[in-house]
Design a protein around this motif. Sequence first.
Motif, PDB file in Angstrom:
ATOM      1  N   MET A 220       0.832  -1.193   0.000  1.00 37.87           N
ATOM      2  CA  MET A 220       0.000   0.000   0.000  1.00 37.87           C
ATOM      3  C   MET A 220       0.871   1.250   0.000  1.00 37.87           C
ATOM      4  SD  MET A 220      -3.267  -0.684   0.002  1.00 37.87           S
ATOM      5  CE  MET A 220      -4.063   0.692   0.806  1.00 37.87           C
ATOM      6  N   PRO A 221       0.755   2.118  -1.024  1.00 37.99           N
ATOM      7  CA  PRO A 221       1.498   3.374  -1.012  1.00 37.99           C
ATOM      8  C   PRO A 221       1.109   4.228   0.190  1.00 37.99           C
ATOM      9  CG  PRO A 221       0.491   2.960  -3.156  1.00 37.99           C
ATOM     10  CD  PRO A 221      -0.082   1.963  -2.210  1.00 37.99           C
ATOM     11  N   LYS A 222       2.000   5.090   0.587  1.00 38.30           N
ATOM     12  CA  LYS A 222       1.754   5.929   1.765  1.00 38.30           C
ATOM     13  C   LYS A 222       0.468   6.728   1.640  1.00 38.30           C
ATOM     14  CE  LYS A 222       3.710   9.785   4.399  1.00 38.30           C
ATOM     15  NZ  LYS A 222       4.831  10.745   4.533  1.00 38.30           N
ATOM     16  N   VAL A 223       0.202   7.289   0.442  1.00 39.12           N
ATOM     17  CA  VAL A 223      -0.969   8.147   0.293  1.00 39.12           C
ATOM     18  C   VAL A 223      -2.282   7.368   0.355  1.00 39.12           C
ATOM     19  CG1 VAL A 223       0.200   9.967  -0.993  1.00 39.12           C
ATOM     20  CG2 VAL A 223      -0.799   8.041  -2.233  1.00 39.12           C
ATOM     21  N   PHE A 224      -2.222   6.030   0.354  1.00 37.89           N
ATOM     22  CA  PHE A 224      -3.426   5.214   0.467  1.00 37.89           C
ATOM     23  C   PHE A 224      -3.669   4.700   1.883  1.00 37.89           C
ATOM     24  CE2 PHE A 224      -3.716   3.576  -4.234  1.00 37.89           C
ATOM     25  CZ  PHE A 224      -3.936   4.884  -4.646  1.00 37.89           C
ATOM     26  N   ARG A 225      -2.701   4.813   2.746  1.00 39.08           N
ATOM     27  CA  ARG A 225      -2.797   4.162   4.057  1.00 39.08           C
ATOM     28  C   ARG A 225      -3.711   4.934   5.002  1.00 39.08           C
ATOM     29  NH1 ARG A 225       3.642   3.832   4.630  1.00 39.08           N
ATOM     30  NH2 ARG A 225       4.051   2.774   2.640  1.00 39.08           N
ATOM     31  N   MET A 226      -4.760   4.244   5.453  1.00 40.50           N
ATOM     32  CA  MET A 226      -5.722   4.858   6.365  1.00 40.50           C
ATOM     33  C   MET A 226      -5.738   4.216   7.740  1.00 40.50           C
ATOM     34  SD  MET A 226      -9.026   5.726   3.967  1.00 40.50           S
ATOM     35  CE  MET A 226      -9.009   4.241   2.942  1.00 40.50           C
ATOM     36  N   THR A 227      -4.923   3.181   7.942  1.00 42.81           N
ATOM     37  CA  THR A 227      -4.862   2.529   9.246  1.00 42.81           C
ATOM     38  C   THR A 227      -3.425   2.421   9.723  1.00 42.81           C
ATOM     39  OG1 THR A 227      -4.734   0.315   8.252  1.00 42.81           O
ATOM     40  CG2 THR A 227      -6.939   1.161   8.816  1.00 42.81           C
ATOM     41  N   LYS A 228      -3.278   2.273  11.008  1.00 45.03           N
ATOM     42  CA  LYS A 228      -1.977   2.039  11.630  1.00 45.03           C
ATOM     43  C   LYS A 228      -2.185   1.138  12.826  1.00 45.03           C
ATOM     44  CE  LYS A 228       2.146   4.364  13.398  1.00 45.03           C
ATOM     45  NZ  LYS A 228       2.785   5.692  13.696  1.00 45.03           N
ATOM     46  N   GLY A 229      -1.492   0.000  12.813  1.00 36.52           N
ATOM     47  CA  GLY A 229      -1.664  -0.954  13.904  1.00 36.52           C
ATOM     48  C   GLY A 229      -3.068  -1.512  13.982  1.00 36.52           C
ATOM     49  N   GLY A 230      -3.729  -1.626  12.823  1.00 32.52           N
ATOM     50  CA  GLY A 230      -5.076  -2.190  12.803  1.00 32.52           C
ATOM     51  C   GLY A 230      -6.169  -1.223  13.210  1.00 32.52           C
ATOM     52  N   LYS A 231      -5.851   0.041  13.360  1.00 35.32           N
ATOM     53  CA  LYS A 231      -6.842   1.040  13.745  1.00 35.32           C
ATOM     54  C   LYS A 231      -6.866   2.183  12.732  1.00 35.32           C
ATOM     55  CE  LYS A 231      -8.422  -0.782  17.535  1.00 35.32           C
ATOM     56  NZ  LYS A 231      -9.860  -1.203  17.604  1.00 35.32           N
ATOM     57  N   LEU A 232      -8.050   2.721  12.525  1.00 40.16           N
ATOM     58  CA  LEU A 232      -8.202   3.846  11.606  1.00 40.16           C
ATOM     59  C   LEU A 232      -7.380   5.034  12.092  1.00 40.16           C
ATOM     60  CD1 LEU A 232      -9.940   4.808   9.089  1.00 40.16           C
ATOM     61  CD2 LEU A 232     -11.412   5.914  10.784  1.00 40.16           C
ATOM     62  N   ILE A 233      -6.701   5.683  11.176  1.00 39.19           N
ATOM     63  CA  ILE A 233      -5.988   6.918  11.511  1.00 39.19           C
ATOM     64  C   ILE A 233      -7.037   8.026  11.530  1.00 39.19           C
ATOM     65  CG2 ILE A 233      -4.139   8.502  10.880  1.00 39.19           C
ATOM     66  CD1 ILE A 233      -2.833   6.196   9.335  1.00 39.19           C
ATOM     67  N   GLU A 234      -7.595   8.275  12.698  1.00 41.72           N
ATOM     68  CA  GLU A 234      -8.709   9.200  12.831  1.00 41.72           C
ATOM     69  C   GLU A 234      -8.342  10.620  12.408  1.00 41.72           C
ATOM     70  OE1 GLU A 234     -11.765   8.624  13.432  1.00 41.72           O
ATOM     71  OE2 GLU A 234     -11.919   6.716  14.507  1.00 41.72           O
ATOM     72  N   GLY A 235      -7.062  10.958  12.527  1.00 45.45           N
ATOM     73  CA  GLY A 235      -6.649  12.313  12.189  1.00 45.45           C
ATOM     74  C   GLY A 235      -6.966  12.694  10.760  1.00 45.45           C
ATOM     75  N   ILE A 236      -6.952  11.709   9.842  1.00 44.21           N
ATOM     76  CA  ILE A 236      -7.267  11.988   8.441  1.00 44.21           C
ATOM     77  C   ILE A 236      -8.649  12.608   8.330  1.00 44.21           C
ATOM     78  CG2 ILE A 236      -7.689  10.933   6.176  1.00 44.21           C
ATOM     79  CD1 ILE A 236      -5.634   8.808   6.909  1.00 44.21           C
ATOM     80  N   PHE A 237      -9.539  12.206   9.232  1.00 42.46           N
ATOM     81  CA  PHE A 237     -10.928  12.656   9.167  1.00 42.46           C
ATOM     82  C   PHE A 237     -11.203  13.799  10.148  1.00 42.46           C
ATOM     83  CE2 PHE A 237     -10.376   8.317   7.840  1.00 42.46           C
ATOM     84  CZ  PHE A 237     -10.954   8.339   6.587  1.00 42.46           C
ATOM     85  N   ARG A 238     -10.097  14.398  10.618  1.00 37.17           N
ATOM     86  CA  ARG A 238     -10.183  15.623  11.402  1.00 37.17           C
ATOM     87  C   ARG A 238      -9.371  16.739  10.736  1.00 37.17           C
ATOM     88  NH1 ARG A 238      -9.263  12.059  16.058  1.00 37.17           N
ATOM     89  NH2 ARG A 238      -7.084  12.719  15.990  1.00 37.17           N
ATOM     90  N   GLY A 239      -8.989  16.501   9.489  1.00 32.27           N
ATOM     91  CA  GLY A 239      -8.250  17.517   8.761  1.00 32.27           C
ATOM     92  C   GLY A 239      -6.746  17.350   8.796  1.00 32.27           C
TER      93      GLY A 239
END
Length: 372
Positions: A220-239
Motif C-alpha cells: 500500500m502506497p503511503k498516500v493510500f494508508r488509512m490505518t496504523k496498527g489495525g486502527k483507523l488513523i482518525e486524524g485523516i478525518f479531522r483535517g
Amino acid sequence: MKPEIKPANPNFSSGPCSKRPGYQLEALDLQTLGRSHRSSVGKQALKRACEETARLLGLPEGYRVGVVPGSDTGAMEMAMWSLLGPRPVDVFAWESFGKGWLTDIVKQLQLDSVNAYEAEYGRLPDFSQANQAHDVVFTWNGTTSGVKVDQADWIDDDRAGLTLCDATSSVFAMEMPWEKLDVITFSWQKVLGGEGGHGMLILSPRAVERLENYTPSWPMPKVFRMTKGGKLIEGIFRGETINTPSMLCVADYLDALGWIDGMGGVHKAIEKSRNNLAVLEAFVADRPWIDFLAQQPEIRSNTSVCFTLDLAPEQIKQMGKLLEQEAVAYDIGSYRDAPAGLRIWCGSTVEASDLEALLPWLDWAYAEVASL
C-alpha cells in the motif's frame, strides 16, 4: 440571425466547473496562506472543511469525512485498494469513469472474483443483478454520459458487502441515500466549482470496520494508508491530511461551502440544478435536431447534461468552435470517449439566465454548420 445577448458567464465546462455566482478571489479567507497545514490555523481550516461538509450534506451519525490527495480519482483509488479483496466484487459501469474503475479492479488489483455489469452510453445497467453478499462499485452520476442513478432500492439495508460510490458530479446536486452507501467520493472542482487536486472521502462505520479488520495482500502506497496498527488513523478525518494540501484551494472550498449554506443548504442547490435542467429540456422538446443522450427522463443528469445532434462529428466540433469564438460557451464538447455531441454543465453554480441566453446561440451555431 446572430443573437445579440450573450451569457454573462459562458463557462459551461463539466470540470473544472464554473465558479459560483459573485465569486471573487478577494473574498477568500487567506489567513492560512504561507502557513503550515499542520499549524493550528491550518488544521482548523481543514477540520472545518470536513465538519461543514458533513453538516451541510446531513450525513448519518458515525460517517467520517476526510480530505485526500488526487481529486475524486485519488479518493476512489484509495478506497478500492484499501477495501476490496475479501468479498467478490460487482462493478456497474456505463460510462468512461465507471469503466476505468472496472479496469483497475480487473487489471491492476487483479481480483479473482469480479462481475461486470455494463451498459452503453445513455443507459444504466441492470442493478437488480447486484449480490448483497458482494462488494459493489458504481458511479452515481455519469459525468461523461449524462446519466444518473435514479434510486437505490436495489441496495439492501442489511447487505453484507460494502457499496463504493463515485459521486463526484452528484454530491451537492442530487439526493443521496447515505445509509445505503459505505464509501462516497467527490471532488471540489465539480458541483461546487472548486479547484482541482483534492478529493473528499466519506466512510460509513461499516467501511471503517472493514479497514480495521482487513489487510490487503498487496503493498500500500503511503498516500493510500488509512490505518496504523489495525486502527483507523482518525486524524485523516479531522483535517490532518496524509500529504500537504493547497491551503488556497482549501480556502476556496470553504468559500463554496459558505455559499451553499447562505443559499439555504443543499436542497436549494439541488432545486436550482433541477430548474436549470428544465430550461434545457424545454429547448430540446421544441427542436428536432438535438436530443438527450439519456432518453429516459428519470435517469437524466441535472449536472452534466449530454446531447446528441443530427450532425457529423466534425460539424459538431465546428459548432463548438463557433460558440467559443463568439465567447458564449466554453468547453461544451462531449467527453473524448463518449459519442459525439455537446455537454452542458447546469449545476447550481450556473445561472438559469445564462443558460437561457445560450440557447439562441445554439440555434444559430447549428444553422451555420448545417448549411455548409
